[in-house]
Design an enzyme around this catalytic site. Structure first.
Site, PDB file in Angstrom:
ATOM      1  N   ALA A  65      -8.882  -5.073  -2.193  1.00 12.32           N
ATOM      2  CA  ALA A  65      -9.696  -4.504  -3.260  1.00 12.32           C
ATOM      3  C   ALA A  65      -9.705  -5.452  -4.454  1.00 12.32           C
ATOM      4  CB  ALA A  65      -9.141  -3.144  -3.670  1.00 12.32           C
ATOM      5  N   GLY A 108      -7.533  -3.185   1.155  1.00 10.79           N
ATOM      6  CA  GLY A 108      -8.814  -2.538   1.404  1.00 10.79           C
ATOM      7  C   GLY A 108      -9.594  -3.216   2.510  1.00 10.79           C
ATOM      8  N   GLU A 111      -8.253  -1.785   5.661  1.00  8.15           N
ATOM      9  CA  GLU A 111      -8.746  -0.412   5.753  1.00  8.15           C
ATOM     10  C   GLU A 111     -10.223  -0.381   6.142  1.00  8.15           C
ATOM     11  OE1 GLU A 111      -6.095   2.058   2.565  1.00  8.15           O
ATOM     12  OE2 GLU A 111      -7.241   0.369   1.792  1.00  8.15           O
ATOM     13  N   GLU A 131      -0.179  -3.476  -0.426  1.00  7.52           N
ATOM     14  CA  GLU A 131      -0.246  -2.797  -1.726  1.00  7.52           C
ATOM     15  C   GLU A 131       1.126  -2.554  -2.339  1.00  7.52           C
ATOM     16  OE1 GLU A 131      -3.996  -1.438   0.501  1.00  7.52           O
ATOM     17  OE2 GLU A 131      -1.898  -1.891   0.990  1.00  7.52           O
TER      18      GLU A 131
END
Length: 257
Positions: A65, A108, A111, A131
């Site tokens: 992200a 992300g 994911e 993370e």
């Protein structure tokens, strides 16, 4: 589109979405994800598209992200931004999605690949949920999808340490479908997409829906859902064509009707 490149007919029946923030290693900001959502919604409605491939570049599918967008936010800010509502809309794409992954697929990015239906990885691909190293946890499904994909023990290890999986390890644990040399990545993704694109679009969408439901229900409910979708195929012209072609020993011609 500012951060993605969409090719509606990358190959007959196959569309391509390429993430295009190369300087940021395709970090997933809100605008990029909104563009992906809009593109997928349009491709879902496009009768000329049967399978969708999503890729990045050789360095990264997506390295995570965009941390700069989040670093100074409060819990209430994040709640009000509700950035994952876009991800929920992407998840509802009806047509099958193949992720073609080279380089980093982290946070992300990992994911995102798991939100796709199949993953073809190049030998350079690296998957992970790091993370924990910046004081937070996965928020776009990492704790759930990674656990379902590779099991509790390995998911716990990866998420609590931030370690990466190599492409070969990801294949060993069942996270990816196939590992190929970098130069063969798109060829293999297209070959898989071509095989799927030959099938009845109605049956493909109903099968995808039923498979995904297996992750959200107990067995009895999942079996009932599968059975309902099986019966629904008999309302399609594709089912009639497919079975008649089998009887007549010829190749079927599917129309998606």
């Amino acid at each position: 589109m500012e951060f993605i490149i969409v090719t509606e007919q990358y190959y007959p029946g196959i569309a391509l979405i390429q993430l295009n923030r190369p300087k940021e290693l395709n970090a997933l900001n809100r605008k990029l994800m909104e563009e992906v959502r809009d593109a997928l919604q349009a491709l879902d409605k496009n009768e000329g598209v049967r399978v969708i491939i999503i890729t990045g570049n050789e360095q990264a599918f997506a390295a995570g992200a965009d941390i700069k967008q989040m670093a100074d936010k409060s819990a209430i800010d994040m709640l009000l931004i509700d950035q994952f509502s876009t991800w929920d809309q992407i998840r509802r794409t009806k047509k099958p999605i193949i992720a073609a992954v080279s380089g980093f697929a982290l946070g992300g990015g990992c994911e995102f690949t798991m939100m796709c239906d199949m993953i073809i990885a190049s030998e350079t691909a690296k998957f992970g949920q790091p993370e924990i190293k910046i004081g937070t946890i996965p928020g776009a499904g990492g704790t759930q999808r990674l656990t379902k994909a590779i099991g509790k023990a390995k998911a716990m290890e990866l998420i609590l340490t931030g370690r990466f999986l190599s492409a070969e390890e990801a294949h060993f644990y069942g996270l990816v479908n196939k590992v190929v040399p970098v130069e063969m990545l798109m060829h293999e993704a297209v070959e898989l997409a071509k095989e799927i694109a030959q099938m009845s679009p109605v049956a493909v969408q109903l099968a995808k829906e039923a498979i995904n439901r297996s992750f959200e229900t107990q067995l009895d409910e999942g079996l009932a859902f599968e059975r309902k979708n099986f019966y629904l195929t008999f309302a399609s012209a594709d089912q009639k064509e497919g079975m008649q072609a089998f009887i007549e020993k010829r190749k079927p011609t599917y129309t998606g009707k």
